[in-house]
Design a protein around this motif. Structure first.
Motif, PDB file in Angstrom:
ATOM      1  N   VAL A  50     -86.190 -70.197 -92.742  1.00 42.55           N
ATOM      2  CA  VAL A  50     -84.700 -69.445 -92.832  1.00 42.55           C
ATOM      3  C   VAL A  50     -84.881 -68.082 -92.240  1.00 42.55           C
ATOM      4  N   GLY A  51     -83.857 -67.883 -91.321  1.00 39.15           N
ATOM      5  CA  GLY A  51     -83.948 -66.674 -90.390  1.00 39.15           C
ATOM      6  C   GLY A  51     -83.462 -65.491 -91.134  1.00 39.15           C
ATOM      7  N   HIS A  52     -83.918 -64.183 -90.873  1.00 39.30           N
ATOM      8  CA  HIS A  52     -83.624 -62.887 -91.424  1.00 39.30           C
ATOM      9  C   HIS A  52     -83.371 -62.040 -90.471  1.00 39.30           C
ATOM     10  N   ALA A  53     -81.908 -61.402 -90.656  1.00 35.69           N
ATOM     11  CA  ALA A  53     -81.416 -60.411 -89.830  1.00 35.69           C
ATOM     12  C   ALA A  53     -82.789 -59.377 -89.566  1.00 35.69           C
ATOM     13  N   ILE A  54     -82.650 -58.730 -88.510  1.00 36.24           N
ATOM     14  CA  ILE A  54     -83.486 -57.333 -88.292  1.00 36.24           C
ATOM     15  C   ILE A  54     -82.547 -56.332 -88.239  1.00 36.24           C
ATOM     16  N   PRO A  55     -82.569 -55.238 -88.797  1.00 35.86           N
ATOM     17  CA  PRO A  55     -83.582 -55.136 -90.072  1.00 35.86           C
ATOM     18  C   PRO A  55     -83.007 -55.783 -91.279  1.00 35.86           C
ATOM     19  N   ARG A  56     -83.824 -56.261 -92.255  1.00 32.37           N
ATOM     20  CA  ARG A  56     -83.235 -57.143 -93.320  1.00 32.37           C
ATOM     21  C   ARG A  56     -82.333 -56.359 -94.243  1.00 32.37           C
ATOM     22  N   THR A  57     -82.164 -55.165 -94.183  1.00 32.15           N
ATOM     23  CA  THR A  57     -81.071 -54.480 -94.880  1.00 32.15           C
ATOM     24  C   THR A  57     -79.809 -54.819 -94.586  1.00 32.15           C
ATOM     25  N   ARG A  58     -79.445 -55.543 -93.469  1.00 32.09           N
ATOM     26  CA  ARG A  58     -78.200 -55.800 -92.996  1.00 32.09           C
ATOM     27  C   ARG A  58     -78.110 -57.560 -93.188  1.00 32.09           C
ATOM     28  N   ALA A  59     -76.564 -57.680 -93.186  1.00 30.68           N
ATOM     29  CA  ALA A  59     -76.338 -59.116 -93.245  1.00 30.68           C
ATOM     30  C   ALA A  59     -76.351 -59.744 -91.803  1.00 30.68           C
ATOM     31  N   LYS A  60     -76.594 -60.987 -91.668  1.00 30.78           N
ATOM     32  CA  LYS A  60     -76.412 -61.889 -90.224  1.00 30.78           C
ATOM     33  C   LYS A  60     -75.143 -61.622 -89.773  1.00 30.78           C
ATOM     34  N   THR A  61     -75.145 -61.464 -88.502  1.00 33.46           N
ATOM     35  CA  THR A  61     -73.715 -61.656 -87.900  1.00 33.46           C
ATOM     36  C   THR A  61     -73.517 -63.243 -87.526  1.00 33.46           C
ATOM     37  N   ALA A  62     -72.231 -63.575 -87.114  1.00 29.60           N
ATOM     38  CA  ALA A  62     -71.742 -64.797 -86.835  1.00 29.60           C
ATOM     39  C   ALA A  62     -72.791 -65.149 -85.613  1.00 29.60           C
ATOM     40  N   GLU A  63     -72.840 -64.517 -84.770  1.00 32.90           N
ATOM     41  CA  GLU A  63     -73.846 -64.895 -83.386  1.00 32.90           C
ATOM     42  C   GLU A  63     -75.203 -65.145 -83.922  1.00 32.90           C
ATOM     43  N   GLU A  64     -75.618 -64.279 -84.928  1.00 33.99           N
ATOM     44  CA  GLU A  64     -77.068 -64.787 -85.190  1.00 33.99           C
ATOM     45  C   GLU A  64     -77.169 -65.873 -86.159  1.00 33.99           C
TER      46      GLU A  64
END
Length: 242
Positions: A50-64
């Protein structure tokens, strides 16, 4: 153990099955659609990271989100030995960087046809997402066979692989490298990531490498071990990328 550091080599992917035949990606779009069904079916056999956005304080973008799916699809394809699906995810040419023992360039060996699926087990344990970069950590057959792959994805295809074996990795943002550091000032390749190599120290002690105004965003498990002597790489992500 001897180590090597290779920069910016270009290779042409050539995936081979166990019989030695090269896979074809002529119908890459159709293959990706077909493989997504297989990926869901085989996900019951092993855990997809399960991938997490970097930094984890934000939501993943559509690209991510798309890059996470593509990356998990790649490792799932390797696991079930779907060579056509692997080929469909790769650009015609891939830029490759490496740091680690010379005999452990496992992903490049697979993607160039030197070895086949199953020659090395890529068990993904951690995945980080940052714009068009995917940071993947995993292990092989033993707990000490720790590797990190940093993938660059452009228009749905992998264009760059940075491969590290038994190397501690830290991703930082918001600051340049400390002027007091013994590490030379890093160059900035086309990928937009500055990198620096600190030999003989784990990244848990990289205060001497990274300036005080830099923020740690992601690190692999080797980077938090204490009382170890592990070569380390620091990636400095420019703030405009976040």
């Amino acid at each position: 153990m001897s180590l090597i550091s290779l920069r910016g080599e270009i290779f042409t992917p050539r995936i081979k099955d166990r019989e030695g035949a090269a896979a074809s990606a002529d119908e890459s779009g159709e293959l990706c659609v077909q493989f997504e069904v297989q990926r869901r079916d085989c996900s019951k056999q092993f855990n997809l990271a399960v991938g997490h956005a970097i930094p984890r304080t934000r939501a993943k973008t559509a690209e991510e989100e798309q890059n996470e799916l593509l990356t998990n699809t790649l490792y799932a394809a390797i696991t079930i030995e779907n060579t056509n699906a692997i080929s469909s995810l790769l650009a015609p040419e891939i830029e490759w960087w490496y740091h680690g023992p010379p005999s452990h360039q496992h992903m490049k060996a697979l993607l160039t046809g030197e070895t086949v699926c199953g020659a090395f087990i890529f068990a993904v344990t951690k995945l980080g997402l940052l714009a068009n970069k995917v940071f993947v950590e995993g292990c092989g057959r033993t707990d000490w066979s720790s590797w990190v792959h940093v993938w660059t994805i452009f228009e749905g295809q992998i264009t760059e692989l940075r491969e590290y074996y038994n190397t501690s990795i830290m991703v930082v943002s918001g600051g340049l490298f400390s002027s007091e550091s013994s590490t030379s000032r890093p160059s900035v390749p086309k990928s937009g990531i500055r990198s620096s190599w600190s030999s003989g120290s784990s990244l848990s002690a990289h205060d001497s490498v990274v300036s005080n105004n830099a923020t740690a965003l992601w690190q692999n498990s080797l980077s938090i071990l204490n009382n170890t002597s592990i070569p380390g790489i620091v990636f400095c992500i420019e703030s405009f990328m976040l």
